[in-house]
Design an enzyme around this catalytic site. Structure first.
Site, PDB file in Angstrom:
ATOM      1  N   ASN A  23      70.408  42.179 -35.820  1.00  0.00           N
ATOM      2  CA  ASN A  23      71.400  42.163 -34.941  1.00  0.00           C
ATOM      3  C   ASN A  23      71.641  43.491 -34.340  1.00  0.00           C
ATOM      4  O   ASN A  23      71.099  44.429 -35.007  1.00  0.00           O
ATOM      5  CB  ASN A  23      72.747  41.582 -35.485  1.00  0.00           C
ATOM      6  CG  ASN A  23      72.653  40.006 -35.678  1.00  0.00           C
ATOM      7  OD1 ASN A  23      72.274  39.276 -34.761  1.00  0.00           O
ATOM      8  ND2 ASN A  23      73.277  39.786 -36.820  1.00  0.00           N
ATOM      9  N   CYS A  63      66.803  33.094 -35.691  1.00  0.00           N
ATOM     10  CA  CYS A  63      67.194  33.235 -34.394  1.00  0.00           C
ATOM     11  C   CYS A  63      66.370  32.313 -33.389  1.00  0.00           C
ATOM     12  O   CYS A  63      65.132  32.443 -33.180  1.00  0.00           O
ATOM     13  CB  CYS A  63      66.841  34.919 -34.116  1.00  0.00           C
ATOM     14  SG  CYS A  63      67.129  35.183 -32.428  1.00  0.00           S
ATOM     15  N   GLY A  64      67.115  31.357 -32.714  1.00  0.00           N
ATOM     16  CA  GLY A  64      66.488  30.456 -32.091  1.00  0.00           C
ATOM     17  C   GLY A  64      65.679  30.837 -30.584  1.00  0.00           C
ATOM     18  O   GLY A  64      64.695  30.807 -30.413  1.00  0.00           O
ATOM     19  N   ASN A  65      66.567  31.822 -30.076  1.00  0.00           N
ATOM     20  CA  ASN A  65      65.810  32.572 -28.738  1.00  0.00           C
ATOM     21  C   ASN A  65      64.791  33.570 -29.280  1.00  0.00           C
ATOM     22  O   ASN A  65      63.734  33.499 -28.724  1.00  0.00           O
ATOM     23  CB  ASN A  65      66.836  33.122 -27.897  1.00  0.00           C
ATOM     24  CG  ASN A  65      67.973  32.201 -27.281  1.00  0.00           C
ATOM     25  OD1 ASN A  65      67.502  31.221 -27.015  1.00  0.00           O
ATOM     26  ND2 ASN A  65      69.091  32.350 -27.400  1.00  0.00           N
ATOM     27  N   ASN A 112      71.057  30.230 -40.497  1.00  0.00           N
ATOM     28  CA  ASN A 112      72.309  31.121 -40.201  1.00  0.00           C
ATOM     29  C   ASN A 112      73.736  30.251 -40.066  1.00  0.00           C
ATOM     30  O   ASN A 112      73.650  29.157 -39.519  1.00  0.00           O
ATOM     31  CB  ASN A 112      71.971  32.035 -39.019  1.00  0.00           C
ATOM     32  CG  ASN A 112      71.691  31.488 -37.735  1.00  0.00           C
ATOM     33  OD1 ASN A 112      71.428  30.199 -37.682  1.00  0.00           O
ATOM     34  ND2 ASN A 112      71.733  32.228 -36.931  1.00  0.00           N
ATOM     35  N   GLU A 139      78.439  35.989 -31.376  1.00  0.00           N
ATOM     36  CA  GLU A 139      77.560  36.083 -32.253  1.00  0.00           C
ATOM     37  C   GLU A 139      77.946  37.146 -33.367  1.00  0.00           C
ATOM     38  O   GLU A 139      78.383  38.034 -33.368  1.00  0.00           O
ATOM     39  CB  GLU A 139      76.126  36.526 -31.896  1.00  0.00           C
ATOM     40  CG  GLU A 139      75.412  35.554 -31.091  1.00  0.00           C
ATOM     41  CD  GLU A 139      73.930  35.766 -31.041  1.00  0.00           C
ATOM     42  OE1 GLU A 139      73.243  36.527 -32.022  1.00  0.00           O
ATOM     43  OE2 GLU A 139      73.441  35.515 -29.907  1.00  0.00           O
ATOM     44  N   ARG A 140      77.481  36.720 -34.511  1.00  0.00           N
ATOM     45  CA  ARG A 140      77.699  37.386 -35.819  1.00  0.00           C
ATOM     46  C   ARG A 140      76.957  38.810 -35.638  1.00  0.00           C
ATOM     47  O   ARG A 140      75.835  38.586 -35.254  1.00  0.00           O
ATOM     48  CB  ARG A 140      77.471  36.600 -37.104  1.00  0.00           C
ATOM     49  CG  ARG A 140      77.420  37.615 -38.245  1.00  0.00           C
ATOM     50  CD  ARG A 140      76.996  36.841 -39.675  1.00  0.00           C
ATOM     51  NE  ARG A 140      75.539  36.523 -39.295  1.00  0.00           N
ATOM     52  CZ  ARG A 140      75.085  35.823 -40.656  1.00  0.00           C
ATOM     53  NH1 ARG A 140      75.612  35.615 -41.795  1.00  0.00           N
ATOM     54  NH2 ARG A 140      73.701  35.553 -40.275  1.00  0.00           N
ATOM     55  N   CYS A 146      72.576  31.683 -27.507  1.00  0.00           N
ATOM     56  CA  CYS A 146      72.301  31.638 -28.862  1.00  0.00           C
ATOM     57  C   CYS A 146      71.617  30.303 -29.218  1.00  0.00           C
ATOM     58  O   CYS A 146      72.061  29.485 -29.172  1.00  0.00           O
ATOM     59  CB  CYS A 146      73.510  31.793 -29.575  1.00  0.00           C
ATOM     60  SG  CYS A 146      73.359  31.981 -31.452  1.00  0.00           S
ATOM     61  N   THR A 174      70.294  29.092 -32.201  1.00  0.00           N
ATOM     62  CA  THR A 174      70.480  28.147 -33.273  1.00  0.00           C
ATOM     63  C   THR A 174      71.806  27.847 -33.193  1.00  0.00           C
ATOM     64  O   THR A 174      72.290  26.740 -33.522  1.00  0.00           O
ATOM     65  CB  THR A 174      70.519  29.404 -34.646  1.00  0.00           C
ATOM     66  OG1 THR A 174      71.287  30.464 -34.181  1.00  0.00           O
ATOM     67  CG2 THR A 174      69.132  29.799 -34.893  1.00  0.00           C
TER      68      THR A 174
HETATM   69  N1  LIG Z   1      73.498  36.751 -34.731  1.00  0.00           N
HETATM   70  C1  LIG Z   1      72.863  35.899 -35.479  1.00  0.00           C
HETATM   71  C2  LIG Z   1      71.328  35.720 -35.298  1.00  0.00           C
HETATM   72  C3  LIG Z   1      70.696  35.968 -33.774  1.00  0.00           C
HETATM   73  C4  LIG Z   1      70.765  34.241 -33.451  1.00  0.00           C
HETATM   74  C5  LIG Z   1      70.759  34.024 -31.863  1.00  0.00           C
HETATM   75  N2  LIG Z   1      70.561  35.222 -31.125  1.00  0.00           N
HETATM   76  C6  LIG Z   1      69.900  32.965 -31.582  1.00  0.00           C
HETATM   77  O1  LIG Z   1      69.173  32.709 -30.559  1.00  0.00           O
HETATM   78  O2  LIG Z   1      69.684  31.811 -32.449  1.00  0.00           O
HETATM   79  C7  LIG Z   1      73.124  35.948 -36.960  1.00  0.00           C
HETATM   80  O3  LIG Z   1      73.806  36.530 -37.464  1.00  0.00           O
HETATM   81  O4  LIG Z   1      73.090  34.771 -37.523  1.00  0.00           O
END
Ligand SMILES: N[C@H](CCC[C@H](N)C(=O)O)C(=O)O
EC number: 5.1.1.7
Length: 287
Positions: A66, A75-77, A165, A216-217, A225, A227
């Site tokens: 991150n 990270c899905g994207n 996640n 997002e975390r 996002c 996921t």
């Molecule tokens: N911030 C998320 C990671 C990136 C997920 C997001 N960008 C996606 O596309 O899934 C976490 O700390 O779990």
């Protein structure tokens, strides 16, 4: 250091990608490098850093950091961007292949040509629903569905889902009035989530369509996002708001994802991935 990079995004959720098949980085550099490249003023500007690396168990591997330097399990994207990059750059030969993440492995199928992949479908595997595996504090062995969640002065209802996640999903009547900037930064660090949590607000349009916003975390508000969209559809189905086995359209700020959860099986994610910049990042890393 002169670091070769490529910038890609999934529905405007952008990352700086470094190909470790061609370039080496020390482990202790990774967190500060993620912070450095993501900085929009002194770096390149992104929601974080993604490393594409050789894998002993899959066709390619992915690690995601991150913008605050914290490493995430999935990270899905990012997965769709990694799949696009791997196929277009001959890291893989077939249009269907496996990607290793810290959370396990997924299978990706690219749509398009070697010259340009425009869309990717990912079998994200099964969601993780047991509270202690999210992780979320409370009675072990239970799922967290529509549970009362005191948040400051407000009484919300949370459904918690892990896609490797953690995600806390809240349904609202009007997405434009979701407490994204007030509750997002507070809930993401709530002690009931020992590893922190990604925070999603959802407005159902129909049983196969929803509006979606996310804090997002480790990155704050992002345009999308992947996921989180998977977690939101799982949460909708758990709450009887959407059907198993059919594609649900998720309207994120940056665009649409198409998500399907097969009953007692995998979550499938389909969406775009685009490349925007490639170049050299000049980094004065002080050890
Ligand atoms: N911030 C998320 C990671 C990136 C997920 C997001 N960008 C996606 O596309 O899934 C976490 O700390 O779990």
């Amino acid at each position: 250091m002169e670091i070769p990079f490529v910038k890609l995004h999934g529905l405007k959720n952008s990352y700086i990608f470094i190909n470790l098949f061609q370039f080496q980085l020390e482990e202790e550099m990774l967190a500060p490098l993620a912070i450095a490249v993501a900085d929009r003023d002194t770096g390149i500007g992104s929601d974080g850093l993604i490393l594409i690396h050789p894998s002993e168990t899959c066709d390619v591997g992915m690690r995601v950091f991150n913008l605050d330097g914290s490493e995430a399990m999935n990270c899905g994207n990012g997965l769709r961007c990694v799949a696009k990059y791997a196929y277009e750059n001959d890291l893989v030969e077939r249009d269907t292949f496996t990607i290793q993440t810290k959370a396990g492995q997924v299978e990706a199928k690219v749509h398009g040509s070697k010259a340009h992949v425009h869309e990717v479908t990912v079998d994200m595997g099964a969601p993780i629903l047991q509270r202690e595996l999210i992780p979320m504090l409370g009675e072990a062995g239970q799922e967290v569905v529509d549970e009362v969640f005191e948040a400051g002065e407000e009484q919300l209802h949370v459904t918690a889902v892990s896609m490797g996640n953690p995600h806390a999903v809240f349904f609202v009547d009007n997405i434009d009035e979701a407490p994204l900037y007030t509750q997002g930064p507070v809930i993401t660090k709530d002690l009931r989530f020992p590893e922190g949590v990604n925070v999603e607000f959802i407005e159902m349009v129909s049983n196969k369509e929803m509006h979606f916003r996310v804090w997002e975390r480790g990155s704050g508000v992002t345009q999308a996002c992947g996921t989180g969209a998977c977690a939101a559809v799982v949460a909708a189905i758990q709450n009887g708001k959407a059907p198993y086995g059919e594609e649900v359209t998720v309207h994120l700020s940056g665009g649409d994802l198409f998500i399907r959860w097969e009953k007692d099986g995998s979550v499938w994610m389909r969406g775009a991935a685009e490349k925007t910049v490639s170049g050299t990042f000049y980094w004065e890393h002080s050890a």
